[in-house]
Design a protein around this motif. Structure first.
Motif, PDB file in Angstrom:
ATOM      1  N   LEU A   1       0.816  -1.211   0.000  1.00 40.96           N
ATOM      2  CA  LEU A   1       0.000   0.000   0.000  1.00 40.96           C
ATOM      3  C   LEU A   1       0.848   1.260   0.000  1.00 40.96           C
ATOM      4  O   LEU A   1       0.451   2.285  -0.549  1.00 40.96           O
ATOM      5  N   LEU A   2       2.017   1.198   0.586  1.00 40.87           N
ATOM      6  CA  LEU A   2       2.887   2.371   0.593  1.00 40.87           C
ATOM      7  C   LEU A   2       3.365   2.708  -0.817  1.00 40.87           C
ATOM      8  O   LEU A   2       3.483   3.881  -1.172  1.00 40.87           O
ATOM      9  N   SER A   3       3.588   1.695  -1.631  1.00 40.83           N
ATOM     10  CA  SER A   3       3.955   1.924  -3.030  1.00 40.83           C
ATOM     11  C   SER A   3       2.822   2.661  -3.742  1.00 40.83           C
ATOM     12  O   SER A   3       3.057   3.586  -4.519  1.00 40.83           O
ATOM     13  N   PHE A   4       1.599   2.251  -3.458  1.00 40.31           N
ATOM     14  CA  PHE A   4       0.437   2.903  -4.060  1.00 40.31           C
ATOM     15  C   PHE A   4       0.339   4.358  -3.628  1.00 40.31           C
ATOM     16  O   PHE A   4       0.102   5.246  -4.443  1.00 40.31           O
TER      17      PHE A   4
ATOM     18  N   GLU B   1      -5.180   9.072   2.035  1.00 37.74           N
ATOM     19  CA  GLU B   1      -5.403   8.989   3.473  1.00 37.74           C
ATOM     20  C   GLU B   1      -6.159   7.720   3.849  1.00 37.74           C
ATOM     21  O   GLU B   1      -5.839   7.072   4.848  1.00 37.74           O
ATOM     22  N   ALA B   2      -7.147   7.337   3.047  1.00 40.13           N
ATOM     23  CA  ALA B   2      -7.908   6.120   3.313  1.00 40.13           C
ATOM     24  C   ALA B   2      -7.006   4.887   3.206  1.00 40.13           C
ATOM     25  O   ALA B   2      -7.065   3.982   4.045  1.00 40.13           O
ATOM     26  N   VAL B   3      -6.157   4.866   2.195  1.00 42.14           N
ATOM     27  CA  VAL B   3      -5.246   3.737   2.003  1.00 42.14           C
ATOM     28  C   VAL B   3      -4.242   3.665   3.151  1.00 42.14           C
ATOM     29  O   VAL B   3      -3.941   2.584   3.662  1.00 42.14           O
ATOM     30  N   MET B   4      -3.743   4.808   3.582  1.00 39.87           N
ATOM     31  CA  MET B   4      -2.809   4.822   4.713  1.00 39.87           C
ATOM     32  C   MET B   4      -3.482   4.328   5.988  1.00 39.87           C
ATOM     33  O   MET B   4      -2.880   3.590   6.775  1.00 39.87           O
ATOM     34  N   LYS B   5      -4.726   4.694   6.188  1.00 40.73           N
ATOM     35  CA  LYS B   5      -5.466   4.232   7.364  1.00 40.73           C
ATOM     36  C   LYS B   5      -5.609   2.711   7.331  1.00 40.73           C
ATOM     37  O   LYS B   5      -5.395   2.033   8.339  1.00 40.73           O
ATOM     38  N   ILE B   6      -5.932   2.166   6.155  1.00 41.10           N
ATOM     39  CA  ILE B   6      -6.039   0.714   6.003  1.00 41.10           C
ATOM     40  C   ILE B   6      -4.693   0.069   6.322  1.00 41.10           C
ATOM     41  O   ILE B   6      -4.627  -0.924   7.054  1.00 41.10           O
TER      42      ILE B   6
END
Length: 75
Positions: free
Chosen positions: A23-26, A62-67
């Motif tokens: 997810l960090l790559s994304f 932000e949503a992806v980071m929360k996940i």
């Protein structure tokens, strides 16, 4: 509308196929997209359109980071 995991399958598949589940790559790709928006010719999008698109990308990030944080028990 309430989404279920199966509704998000194409999105989750994208993570696996294009970012190997990272997810960090994304989020780094989203950061680059937001940054690049600022270098498009001024007449490509109106200022409001540019702000709206950047806002959507930032919210998605932000949503992806929360996940990511919840998945890794960082929160």
């Amino acid at each position: 509308m309430s989404l279920k995991t199966k509704d998000l399958h194409p999105f989750l598949s994208y993570f696996e196929e294009c970012h190997e589940g990272d997810l960090l790559s994304f989020t780094q790709s989203l950061d680059k997209a937001i940054y690049m928006f600022h270098y498009l010719p001024a007449d490509t999008f109106s200022e409001v359109e540019r702000q709206n698109v950047c806002h959507v990308l930032k919210e998605l990030k932000e949503a992806v980071m929360k996940i990511h944080l919840e998945h890794n028990n960082c929160a």
